[in-house]
Design an enzyme around this catalytic site. Structure first.
Site, mmCIF file in Angstrom:
data_model
loop_
_atom_site.group_PDB
_atom_site.id
_atom_site.type_symbol
_atom_site.label_atom_id
_atom_site.label_comp_id
_atom_site.label_asym_id
_atom_site.label_seq_id
_atom_site.Cartn_x
_atom_site.Cartn_y
_atom_site.Cartn_z
ATOM 1 N N GLY A 115 0.823 -1.204 0.000
ATOM 2 C CA GLY A 115 0.000 0.000 0.000
ATOM 3 C C GLY A 115 0.859 1.257 0.000
ATOM 4 O O GLY A 115 1.940 1.288 -0.607
ATOM 5 N N SER A 116 0.413 2.245 0.725
ATOM 6 C CA SER A 116 1.059 3.556 0.649
ATOM 7 C C SER A 116 2.453 3.588 1.225
ATOM 8 O O SER A 116 3.190 4.556 0.990
ATOM 9 C CB SER A 116 0.198 4.592 1.378
ATOM 10 O OG SER A 116 -1.076 4.623 0.799
#
Lengths: 497, 500
Positions: free
Chosen positions: B221-222
């Site tokens: 993810g981020s």
């Protein structure tokens, strides 16, 4: 009858047959070899105690000394009753037997908690029992040497022995499973806590019958033939007895669930047949029949199961013991791992863990011993067996009568085959079968039967070693002097040193 | 009849020759294989004749052997086994050891070449001296905190992992995988019971035996935006450079629009790089990734340790626990050009990007350590039976240098901003500088999003710890909870070091 052991007693023959040396009894050699054997057994026992008790107790020599006394007794009997017998047989077998007793005592010690081992009685347990069985077996052997002064007299009871042999073989097959089955093989007669393996005795009885029958029939079996593919094949009607024994061995295979015994009987018969007739075709027929039968049993076991399932399973285990290492293949796998752990030199007597292998005191004793003495020790044991077998065969070569030749050859080969079957099974060479390891495995039946076999070989080798002419010592009074009654084959008259 | 008798003699010799040949096969050729076979209980009995050494954390044994009366003379036991299970592994009676018990097996058992002198001495004294001891790098307080906070997480997640590394050395300060297990039943001398316990663990669908910190790969993810940022800074941007953003971005040739986690995040058309990271601006980083190109992104990820299939965590010279490689996956079209849709997704840690918690911690550690990534390790020292230290002491070494120290400084500044003003405020520790990056990774249609945090804590410009926490299928609030847990672990490391 007095002083039978003097080589000087037969000076007369040297003039007639210059190539034959004056026969020696070689009893002193036997005694020296026996002493050496007992020394090895004592050293083995001491090493076991050193490894398992961390000390050598003052009593370590007691079992060995008892064994030595028993074997010394037999040695004296041989001096008296079979002075010309082969001097290597008794020491070799005594060494095997002694190692067996020592190893069984070692297994007893392993069952006891380490703290209590020091106080464990010397004559207790399986080892002590095996010692008692050895005494019984050696007495039996001595009785045989006393009673049977000429091996040819056995042939008088050939039909009785043959019948007894078949009955002994068949008893476990017809007995209910509860009285005959141990570890899936119906080879036993079990009464109370007592069990005997009649097949062990049957092999000697049957062999006596085979030898007698084949001596009678060898002319017709070896002469009447048809030639096919360059090999002389016997006539169909002469195949009758072979087929009969083949059926018998297959019945054993199916109903007693034991390939080893079946192979043993059949191999014994085919080989005596071959020795009697000198015809290779018998071996070919025999091998074809046996492997055909075994393959059929394997095939049937794989498809329809039933009475063949046991054999099929054993063959499957043999093909890949590690396929089911904790259940079906457990015993063989543990045996192989024990042998592998022993490696070349072994863990030392008392230094391994042979008790990891199920039935190590019995079928798997070779693997158990092998873990501790290694490849070198096992090779020595194999050489001892080979020595006994080849000495037996040599007695057959040297003895002058056909019955003696067949008996000695058959007995020696049977012993060798049994060693092959069980050692081959334990080491994964052939499918495992429930045979005892001669002279090593715990158990009275096997020990007594095999000592009887050795006594018979001693008797025949004595006859072989006796001077050709004159009233040789130990010869029954009724037998006339001169050449023996049955002579076959020109070279057999001369004893070749 | 003599000719056949002689032939029978030859046949018997051949049969015995076969036996002999086969014995050679079994006892010589296959001997080693049989001796060391897993099915062979003999070696184990011999092995249990000697006391196995301790596995220790800060002077306290977490794996030890005590004497018994049985055939196997020593029973292995693991005090607080559940907390340390995935580091320790276990040493079963019938079977293969795992974890440090496996990687340091020879030294613990006393068979190691390094303990040769002790064995020679045994020959003369007749004693079986114990095996060697293994001292781990773990911080007891950090490990216990990580275990406690992870298992009592406030979002009700039952799977996850946490790992903390000293950025300056690579020494692992904490390593927890959830769910954990108690290794003690697995080393019972009653092998049937031990086997049953093992089977039960193996059949558990949550996979308690799995070491998630080292071998579970999840979409990052981020957190992957740290790598994008590093690549961007190296391409000449500064934290204050503007990059295109917006409420939505659809990559050329790809129909799926990328949006931000909330409409309030970077709706403007331009945003600074530092703000983009602070707010976790998806549209900004997706466009940045497409602009930089797949090769640049992949190369930067590799520079931080992605695609490393060789890494193990144990001693620095050999052996150790296996680590699953982190992957960026395929981002190209079949014709060799960038698959821009996939690239946009990959840049925000989706698509086929997969990362282990260890890799996350190693990224944060490299940033905190001025761009130098140290090789992670678990074994601090090997101590002989008499606690001599000559056998092995870890000498930390640089594994790779993913970024220059200038870029590392900028990344530190950006990640600090995340914790101070952005999504990572849960990790703040007063008096210390904390930086990091949260991540919420979509795990497909069926399960909830994974929550991530990777970050570091520093004091006076010196890095203290780099931490990664992953909560599988945590759903909403997962990354915030991961951030909070990471903060707690950092605090524990600081406390264990007396505030330094």
């Amino acid at each position: 009858m007095t002083a039978p052991a003097r080589p000087a007693a037969t000076p007369t023959i040297t003039g007639e047959m210059p190539r034959v040396r004056a026969p020696k009894t070689r009893r002193n050699a036997e005694l020296a070899l026996l002493a050496l054997s007992m020394l090895v057994v004592a050293a083995y026992s001491a090493t076991i105690e050193a490894n398992m008790l961390q000390t050598v107790t003052l009593d370590f020599w007691l079992p060995t000394a008892s064994l030595a006394a028993v074997f010394l007794g037999l040695h004296v009997v041989i001096r008296l009753r079979a002075p010309y017998a082969d001097p290597a047989l008794l020491p070799a077998v005594a060494l095997l037997n002694g190692i067996g007793v020592g190893f069984l005592r070692r297994l007893d010690l392993a069952d006891v908690a380490p703290a209590q081992r020091l106080g464990y009685p010397v004559f207790a347990g399986t080892g002590g029992r095996q010692l008692a069985w050895t005494l019984a077996a050696v007495i039996l052997a001595a009785v045989l040497l006393f009673m049977i002064r000429d091996h040819r007299s056995v042939s008088r009871y050939a039909y009785t022995l043959g019948l007894a042999g078949i009955v002994l073989v068949m008893i476990p097959a017809v007995l209910p499973r509860a009285y005959s089955e141990i570890n899936g093989a119906k080879l036993w007669i079990r009464v109370g806590g007592f069990s005997i393996q009649p097949g062990e005795f049957a092999k000697i009885a049957l062999l006596s019958f085979f030898a007698y029958y084949l001596v009678r029939k060898r002319e017709v079996l070896s002469l009447a033939s048809r030639r096919f593919l360059g090999i002389d094949f016997p006539r169909g009607r002469d195949l009758g007895p072979v087929v009969l024994v083949w059926m018998l061995s297959l019945l054993v295979l199916i109903f007693e669930k034991d390939l080893g015994t079946s192979l043993l009987y059949f191999g014994m018969f085919v080989v005596t047949l071959y020795i009697a007739t000198e015809r290779v075709s018998w071996l070919i027929i025999g091998l074809l029949l046996f492997f055909g039968g075994a393959f059929l049993a394997y095939f049937l076991g794989g498809t329809i199961g039933g009475p063949f399932a046991n054999f099929y399973q054993r063959a499957e285990i043999w093909l890949d013991p590690f396929a089911d290492p904790y259940e079906k293949g457990y015993q063989l796998v543990q045996g192989l791992l024990g042998l592998g752990t022993g490696g070349l030199f072994g863990a030392g007597p008392g230094g391994g863990q042979p008790d990891k292998v199920p039935e190590v005191h019995n079928d798997f004793i070779f693997a158990g011993i092998g873990e501790e003495v290694g490849l070198f020790g096992l090779s020595a044991l194999l050489v001892l067996y080979l020595l006994v077998v080849e000495r037996g065969l040599r007695a057959g070569l040297a003895v002058r009568d056909s019955f003696g030749k067949l008996m000695a050859g058959g007995l020696a080969f049977t012993l060798g085959l049994q060693v092959f079957v069980i050692v081959g099974g334990v080491t994964g060479l052939i499918p495992l079968t429930g045979q005892t390891t001669p002279f090593l495995s715990a158990g009275g039946s096997s020990l007594m039967a095999n000592w009887l076999l050795i006594a018979m070989l001693l008797r025949i080798s004595d006859a072989a070693g006796q001077p050709v002419t004159g009233n040789g010592p130990g010869r029954p009074a009724g037998v006339p002097a001169g050449p023996p009654a049955q002579l076959h084959g020109a070279p057999t008259e001369v004893i070749r040193p | 009849m003599n000719a056949p008798l002689r032939r029978v003699g030859v046949v018997v010799m051949i049969l015995f020759g076969l036996l002999f040949a086969n014995l050679n096969w079994v006892q010589a050729y296959k001997a080693d294989e049989y001796r060391t076979s897993d099915y062979n209980g003999r070696v184990q009995v011999a092995e249990y004749d000697r006391q196995r050494g301790n596995i220790e954390v800060a002077g306290r044994a977490i794996g030890t052997s005590r004497a018994t009366d049985g055939e196997l003379k020593f029973q292995r036991s693991y005090p607080n086994g559940e907390i340390y299970a995935h580091v320790l592994g276990f040493k079963p009676v019938n079977g293969v050891p795992t974890g440090i018990e496996k990687s340091e097996d020879e030294f613990l058992a006393g068979n190691s070449d390094q303990l040769f002198a002790d064995r020679v001495r045994d020959l003369f004294t007749g004693n079986d001296t114990a095996g060697g001891n293994v001292l781990l790098t773990l911080s007891r307080r950090a490990q216990e905190t990580a275990y406690r906070e992870l298992t009592r997480n406030r979002v009700g997640v039952d799977k996850g992992a946490a790992i903390a590394i000293d950025p300056r050395t690579g020494a692992i300060q904490a390593l927890v995988s959830m769910p954990s297990f108690d290794p003690n039943p697995l080393v019972s001398h009653r092998t049937d019971a031990a086997g049953k316990a093992y089977e039960a663990l193996e059949k558990d669908k949550d996979g308690p035996l799995k070491n998630r910190a080292l071998s579970e790969v999840l979409p990052p993810g981020s957190t992957f935006k740290v790598i994008d940022s590093a690549a961007a800074l190296e391409s000449g941007l500064t934290p204050n450079s503007n990059i295109p953003a917006g409420p939505s971005y659809t990559a050329p040739t790809s129909g799926t629009p990328i949006r931000n986690a909330h409409p309030s995040i970077c709706p403007e058309s331009q945003v600074t790089l530092i703000d983009a990271l602070t707010e976790s601006c998806n549209t900004g980083f997706a466009q940045l990734g497409v602009r930089l190109g797949a090769d640049t992104i992949k190369e930067k990820a590799r520079a931080f340790g992605f695609e490393d299939t060789e890494l193990t965590v144990g001693r620095l010279n050999e052996g150790g626990l296996p680590v699953a490689p982190s992957r960026t996956g395929e981002i190209k079209n079949p014709d060799g050009s960038d698959d821009k849709g996939a690239l946009a997704q990959s840049a925000i840690g989706q698509n086929n990007v997969r990362m282990t918690p260890l890799q996350g911690a190693m990224i944060a550690a490299a940033v905190a350590n001025g761009g130098s990534q140290m090789r992670p390790y678990l074994v601090q020292q090997l101590l002989g039976p008499d606690r001599t230290t000559i056998h092995y002491t870890a000498a930390p070494r640089e594994l790779r240098k993913p970024v220059s120290s200038q870029v590392a400084q900028s990344l530190q500044q950006m990640m600090r901003s995340v914790v101070e003003n952005g999504t990572g405020t849960n990790a703040q520790i007063s008096g210390y500088t904390v930086g990091g990056k949260t991540g919420t990774a979509q795990a497909g249609e069926v399960s909830d999003d994974h929550g991530w945090f990777i970050g570091f804590v520093m004091k006076d410009g010196q890095p203290i710890s780099a931490v990664a926490v992953a909560l599988e299928s945590a759903g909403d609030g997962g990354s915030a909870e991961a951030t909070r847990i990471a903060g707690q672990i950092m605090k524990a490391v600081i406390a264990d070091r007396g505030g330094k």
